[in-house]
Design a protein around this motif. Structure first.
Motif, PDB file in Angstrom:
ATOM      1  N   ILE A  68      -7.742  12.323  -4.519  1.00  0.00           N
ATOM      2  CA  ILE A  68      -8.531  12.267  -5.749  1.00  0.00           C
ATOM      3  C   ILE A  68      -7.671  12.027  -6.985  1.00  0.00           C
ATOM      4  O   ILE A  68      -8.060  11.298  -7.895  1.00  0.00           O
ATOM      5  N   LEU A  69      -6.478  12.656  -7.035  1.00  0.00           N
ATOM      6  CA  LEU A  69      -5.647  12.473  -8.218  1.00  0.00           C
ATOM      7  C   LEU A  69      -5.049  11.071  -8.246  1.00  0.00           C
ATOM      8  O   LEU A  69      -4.936  10.453  -9.300  1.00  0.00           O
ATOM      9  N   ASN A  70      -4.669  10.591  -7.083  1.00  0.00           N
ATOM     10  CA  ASN A  70      -4.148   9.234  -7.019  1.00  0.00           C
ATOM     11  C   ASN A  70      -5.201   8.217  -7.473  1.00  0.00           C
ATOM     12  O   ASN A  70      -4.891   7.200  -8.093  1.00  0.00           O
ATOM     13  N   ASN A  71      -6.471   8.516  -7.186  1.00  0.00           N
ATOM     14  CA  ASN A  71      -7.536   7.591  -7.538  1.00  0.00           C
ATOM     15  C   ASN A  71      -7.755   7.474  -9.038  1.00  0.00           C
ATOM     16  O   ASN A  71      -8.310   6.493  -9.519  1.00  0.00           O
ATOM     17  N   ILE A  72      -7.331   8.470  -9.803  1.00  0.00           N
ATOM     18  CA  ILE A  72      -7.491   8.402 -11.254  1.00  0.00           C
ATOM     19  C   ILE A  72      -6.792   7.166 -11.810  1.00  0.00           C
ATOM     20  O   ILE A  72      -7.243   6.552 -12.774  1.00  0.00           O
ATOM     21  N   SER A  73      -5.701   6.779 -11.194  1.00  0.00           N
ATOM     22  CA  SER A  73      -4.937   5.641 -11.698  1.00  0.00           C
ATOM     23  C   SER A  73      -5.679   4.318 -11.535  1.00  0.00           C
ATOM     24  O   SER A  73      -5.300   3.322 -12.136  1.00  0.00           O
ATOM     25  N   LEU A  97       4.922  -9.633   6.695  1.00  0.00           N
ATOM     26  CA  LEU A  97       5.170  -8.400   5.939  1.00  0.00           C
ATOM     27  C   LEU A  97       3.813  -7.973   5.383  1.00  0.00           C
ATOM     28  O   LEU A  97       3.298  -8.576   4.448  1.00  0.00           O
ATOM     29  N   LEU A  98       3.214  -6.967   6.012  1.00  0.00           N
ATOM     30  CA  LEU A  98       1.928  -6.451   5.540  1.00  0.00           C
ATOM     31  C   LEU A  98       2.204  -5.463   4.411  1.00  0.00           C
ATOM     32  O   LEU A  98       2.829  -4.420   4.619  1.00  0.00           O
ATOM     33  N   ASP A  99       1.747  -5.816   3.228  1.00  0.00           N
ATOM     34  CA  ASP A  99       2.085  -5.096   2.001  1.00  0.00           C
ATOM     35  C   ASP A  99       0.827  -4.422   1.445  1.00  0.00           C
ATOM     36  O   ASP A  99      -0.024  -5.085   0.861  1.00  0.00           O
ATOM     37  N   PHE A 100       0.695  -3.105   1.662  1.00  0.00           N
ATOM     38  CA  PHE A 100      -0.409  -2.361   1.062  1.00  0.00           C
ATOM     39  C   PHE A 100       0.028  -1.948  -0.345  1.00  0.00           C
ATOM     40  O   PHE A 100       0.968  -1.161  -0.514  1.00  0.00           O
ATOM     41  N   THR A 101      -0.652  -2.498  -1.328  1.00  0.00           N
ATOM     42  CA  THR A 101      -0.212  -2.338  -2.708  1.00  0.00           C
ATOM     43  C   THR A 101      -1.418  -2.007  -3.587  1.00  0.00           C
ATOM     44  O   THR A 101      -2.528  -1.807  -3.094  1.00  0.00           O
ATOM     45  N   GLY A 102      -1.191  -1.944  -4.891  1.00  0.00           N
ATOM     46  CA  GLY A 102      -2.273  -1.646  -5.815  1.00  0.00           C
ATOM     47  C   GLY A 102      -1.981  -2.246  -7.177  1.00  0.00           C
ATOM     48  O   GLY A 102      -0.822  -2.357  -7.581  1.00  0.00           O
ATOM     49  N   TRP A 103      -3.025  -2.637  -7.879  1.00  0.00           N
ATOM     50  CA  TRP A 103      -2.839  -3.199  -9.212  1.00  0.00           C
ATOM     51  C   TRP A 103      -2.228  -2.175 -10.160  1.00  0.00           C
ATOM     52  O   TRP A 103      -1.437  -2.520 -11.031  1.00  0.00           O
ATOM     53  N   VAL A 139       2.625   1.896  -9.896  1.00  0.00           N
ATOM     54  CA  VAL A 139       3.901   1.741 -10.600  1.00  0.00           C
ATOM     55  C   VAL A 139       5.034   1.444  -9.629  1.00  0.00           C
ATOM     56  O   VAL A 139       5.844   0.532  -9.850  1.00  0.00           O
ATOM     57  N   ASN A 140       5.104   2.198  -8.529  1.00  0.00           N
ATOM     58  CA  ASN A 140       6.197   1.994  -7.578  1.00  0.00           C
ATOM     59  C   ASN A 140       6.104   0.636  -6.877  1.00  0.00           C
ATOM     60  O   ASN A 140       7.114   0.078  -6.441  1.00  0.00           O
ATOM     61  N   CYS A 141       4.877   0.102  -6.765  1.00  0.00           N
ATOM     62  CA  CYS A 141       4.733  -1.245  -6.190  1.00  0.00           C
ATOM     63  C   CYS A 141       5.405  -2.281  -7.086  1.00  0.00           C
ATOM     64  O   CYS A 141       6.097  -3.183  -6.621  1.00  0.00           O
ATOM     65  N   PHE A 164      -2.878   2.807  10.176  1.00  0.00           N
ATOM     66  CA  PHE A 164      -1.554   3.378   9.901  1.00  0.00           C
ATOM     67  C   PHE A 164      -1.608   4.856   9.522  1.00  0.00           C
ATOM     68  O   PHE A 164      -0.565   5.452   9.222  1.00  0.00           O
ATOM     69  N   LYS A 165      -2.834   5.449   9.531  1.00  0.00           N
ATOM     70  CA  LYS A 165      -3.009   6.876   9.229  1.00  0.00           C
ATOM     71  C   LYS A 165      -2.275   7.252   7.950  1.00  0.00           C
ATOM     72  O   LYS A 165      -1.593   8.259   7.864  1.00  0.00           O
ATOM     73  N   ASN A 166      -2.416   6.405   6.952  1.00  0.00           N
ATOM     74  CA  ASN A 166      -1.710   6.607   5.690  1.00  0.00           C
ATOM     75  C   ASN A 166      -2.510   5.946   4.579  1.00  0.00           C
ATOM     76  O   ASN A 166      -3.144   4.908   4.806  1.00  0.00           O
ATOM     77  N   ASN A 167      -2.515   6.551   3.393  1.00  0.00           N
ATOM     78  CA  ASN A 167      -3.228   5.907   2.277  1.00  0.00           C
ATOM     79  C   ASN A 167      -2.393   5.884   1.004  1.00  0.00           C
ATOM     80  O   ASN A 167      -2.928   5.861  -0.094  1.00  0.00           O
ATOM     81  N   SER A 168      -1.054   5.891   1.155  1.00  0.00           N
ATOM     82  CA  SER A 168      -0.182   5.815  -0.018  1.00  0.00           C
ATOM     83  C   SER A 168       0.294   4.378  -0.220  1.00  0.00           C
ATOM     84  O   SER A 168       0.304   3.579   0.711  1.00  0.00           O
ATOM     85  N   GLN A 169       0.675   4.084  -1.445  1.00  0.00           N
ATOM     86  CA  GLN A 169       1.211   2.764  -1.783  1.00  0.00           C
ATOM     87  C   GLN A 169       2.478   2.930  -2.630  1.00  0.00           C
ATOM     88  O   GLN A 169       2.546   3.881  -3.401  1.00  0.00           O
ATOM     89  N   PRO A 170       3.455   2.042  -2.482  1.00  0.00           N
ATOM     90  CA  PRO A 170       3.469   0.915  -1.550  1.00  0.00           C
ATOM     91  C   PRO A 170       3.690   1.380  -0.116  1.00  0.00           C
ATOM     92  O   PRO A 170       4.281   2.439   0.131  1.00  0.00           O
ATOM     93  N   TYR A 171       3.215   0.559   0.815  1.00  0.00           N
ATOM     94  CA  TYR A 171       3.388   0.846   2.232  1.00  0.00           C
ATOM     95  C   TYR A 171       3.539  -0.490   2.941  1.00  0.00           C
ATOM     96  O   TYR A 171       2.712  -1.387   2.765  1.00  0.00           O
TER      97      TYR A 171
END
Length: 658
Positions: free
Chosen positions: A269-274, A536-542, A545-547, A614-621
């Protein structure tokens, strides 16, 4: 759980219920059966099989005030049908310290068996339904879950309401499962959180800055003198000052507790604020409000009655509690200066990946910095003579902070613009506004412009002049960012401005650094097959910041850039993309726990695909794959070491060629 805690959970959940990321991880698998004791007595047995590294909590909270989760069994339709005999039993294990909730709790690993004896009132009852609400936690996060048990008392077929999705949804759901193989060939990467110590340090710096504001700085000698002179006994005065400092630290640390509740309710939920457009626009407006408050056009204060009430209690009660209320009074009366700084800390922490734990570290660092002067000067009162006197320089600090708030506000507007594809705040426009803000700040420091609370500037102090020169240097550093040249990559600012491909200039591709990439899985796979290159499968986000740091600081290095450009096809999947999918591509995804998730946006689709595979929802991954979705190396998250990242890519390429 007390009514107060239920209310707090409900209010916080309502306030932050915008587009919550769903969790697909299920660390607990349930088995259940019923044992017949007699025609009217049965024992219901619930067995939780818990994955390694995870825990399920006891039914009993450590205390009334505890925020640790509990396991709760809801026995449905019991009235008139059956009665419970005693409490639901559970394993008898000793309490252990919980890193998340920072208290001694009782929790179970590996497996836990719960039992409940029931006696039938309605002898014709054939089925008992029980719902369990629980949370499963590891050492960094918790996942709220529930499960419905259907116990057949006579062996007859269970009547269970089935959630049904249409054939289109079934087919599209199946398409999300890539059947990734090769997991046994590589060790799973342990994803390190951003250093909590660095977050604590940043909070500490924020607290030191707050000390230099007109609301706090003059309070230091007044408060220290009060404690050292009013106590009579110097040792008692020193003790009271130390206690006062401790309470200041404690108050600011406690302010982060509600966000732990949010993080526990849903770790994403906190990550989604971004990525939430509405919240980012709200943060933008708040930061603009903070800036003009620092400029002196108005003052943001908490109600005066609050500080008056706290001050009155401090005077009446005395002792430890009285000192606590004195510390609380300081926090309230200094809000007009500390509030904007705390808001900056809050906004920055909640839009990072660390969530509530990092926020606590930041708030603790802030509180410690505020508390230290009150204790140190009480221990060494002669140091008070070396303190600079209050004056116009304090207002200068506030105005400088106002300009910084303006610059930071732009980041939140940029987040909203990126995830919604408004196309308003392109990279060069963002940097151009920062240059204007920098010129404004330099002009102020040189005395060319003034604000309401500024007095006449007799001469430029060394501190003011040196700060102005630093600002000018920063503005000069920003200028190449306006160009379409190789110097436009401002590596020191990676993650703050929009990505380089989000530009007013016409780019050869919409990929980072004009690399060979695709933003769709199917077309990216077709491209990789056509060119016979690994993926290279890149899970990223607009708004990640780390992406941006990875793209502009690591991918831009010569070795990494060359291997990505020549030997890989990058498939960048933006999990926070709010663009609506075409109607015929929208569907419902049926989770294994029986609940349904609506897949309506591009981000919904890619975020769900990442979690399923991938049992993961963090980015970048990042995952290196061949054309059959077999892993070519271990998966990788944020890796600021360009050499290590290159070796990881090189190994994957070698495995592809084999």
């Amino acid at each position: 759980m007390t009514a107060k805690k239920v209310l707090l959970f409900s209010l916080l959940s309502l306030f932050f219920s915008f587009n919550i990321f769903s969790q697909e991880l299920e660390p607990v698998k349930w088995d259940y059966k019923v044992e017949k004791v007699s025609d009217t007595e049965f024992i219901l047995i619930f067995k939780a099989n818990v994955d390694k590294g995870w825990y399920i909590y006891s039914q009993e909270a450590p205390s009334e005030e505890s925020f640790a989760p509990t396991t709760y069994f809801e026995f449905q339709n019991a009235e008139g049908n059956y009665q419970l005999e005693g409490k639901t039993s559970e394993p008898d294990v000793p309490t252990i310290y919980d890193k998340i909730f920072q208290e001694e709790v009782k929790k179970f690993k590996d497996e836990a068996v719960f039992k409940q004896r029931v006696t039938l009132i309605n002898k014709g009852l054939k089925q008992i339904d029980v719902k369990v609400d629980y949370q499963t936690c590891d050492d960094s996060k918790c996942i709220p879950s529930d499960f419905l048990f259907n116990f057949s008392l006579d062996g007859s077929e269970i009547v269970k309401e089935e959630v049904v999705i249409d054939e289109k949804s079934k087919q599209l759901s199946e398409g999300l499962n890539l059947n990734v193989t090769g997991w046994d060939n590589y060790e799973e990467e342990v994803i390190d959180e951003k250093s909590n110590l660095s977050i604590f340090f940043l909070g500490f710096i924020g607290g030191l800055i707050a000390l230099l504001t007109p609301c706090v700085f003059p309070m230091i000698p007044l408060t220290v003198s009060f404690f050292t002179k009013s106590a009579g006994d110097p040792k008692k005065g020193l003790f009271n000052s130390l206690l006062y400092g401790f309470f200041i630290f404690l108050i600011y640390a406690l302010l982060s507790i509600p966000f732990h509740l949010l993080d526990t309710l849903d770790p994403g939920i906190l990550n989604n604020i971004s990525t939430n457009v509405t919240l980012n626009l709200i943060f933008f407006a708040i930061f603009i409000g903070f800036a003009f408050s620092f400029f002196g056009y108005y003052e943001l204060t908490l109600p005066q009655s609050w500080s008056a009430a706290m001050d009155s209690r401090a005077n009446k009660i005395g002792g430890f509690i009285g000192i606590f209320f004195m510390a609380l009074t300081l926090a309230i009366v200094s809000f007009s200066c500390t509030g904007p700084i705390l808001g900056t800390l809050l906004g920055s922490s909640l839009t990072a990946d660390g969530g509530a734990t990092q926020l606590t570290m930041g708030m603790s660092g802030f509180g410690l910095a505020l508390a230290l002067p009150f204790t140190l000067f009480a221990m060494f009162p002669k140091w008070l003579n070396s303190l600079p006197k209050s004056g116009g320089w304090l207002n200068t600090v506030k105005v400088v902070l106002g300009f910084i708030e303006l610059a930071l506000a732009l980041k939140f507007l940029s987040n909203a613009d990126l995830v919604q594809h408004f196309g308003i705040l392109k990279r060069e426009i963002f940097i151009g506004i920062w240059i204007v803000i920098g010129i404004g700040l330099a002009s102020y420091l040189f005395g060319k412009i003034k604000f309401p609370h500024d007095g006449p500037l007799q001469k430029l102090s060394k501190g003011r002049l040196s700060t102005a020169l630093l600002v000018v240097a920063f503005v000069v550093y920003l200028i190449p960012g306006l160009t379409n040249t190789k110097w436009a990559n401002l590596k020191l600012l990676s993650g703050f401005p929009p990505p380089m491909f989000y530009s007013v200039y016409e780019k050869t591709s919409e990929c980072p650094l004009d690399l060979n990439c695709d933003k769709d899985l199917e077309s990216g796979l077709a491209l990789a097959k056509a060119e016979n290159k690994p993926i290279l499968l890149d899970f990223t986000g607009w708004a990640c910041v780390n992406c941006r740091k990875m793209e502009e600081q690591v991918w831009s290095t010569s070795e990494v850039y060359d291997i990505l450009m020549e030997d890989y096809v990058i498939i960048s999947l933006y999990v926070d993309d709010k663009k609506k999918l075409p109607e015929d591509e929208q569907f419902q995804y049926l989770r294994s726990n029986g609940t349904v998730k609506d897949i309506e946006t591009v981000g919904d689709k890619w975020q769900t695909l990442q979690t399923i595979n991938f049992k993961n929802n963090s980015q970048p991954y990042y995952a290196l794959l061949d054309h059959n979705f077999e892993l070519l190396n271990s998966t990788k998250a944020y890796e600021p070491d360009a050499d290590a990242y290159y070796e990881w890519l090189k190994t994957g390429l070698e495995n592809f060629k084999k």
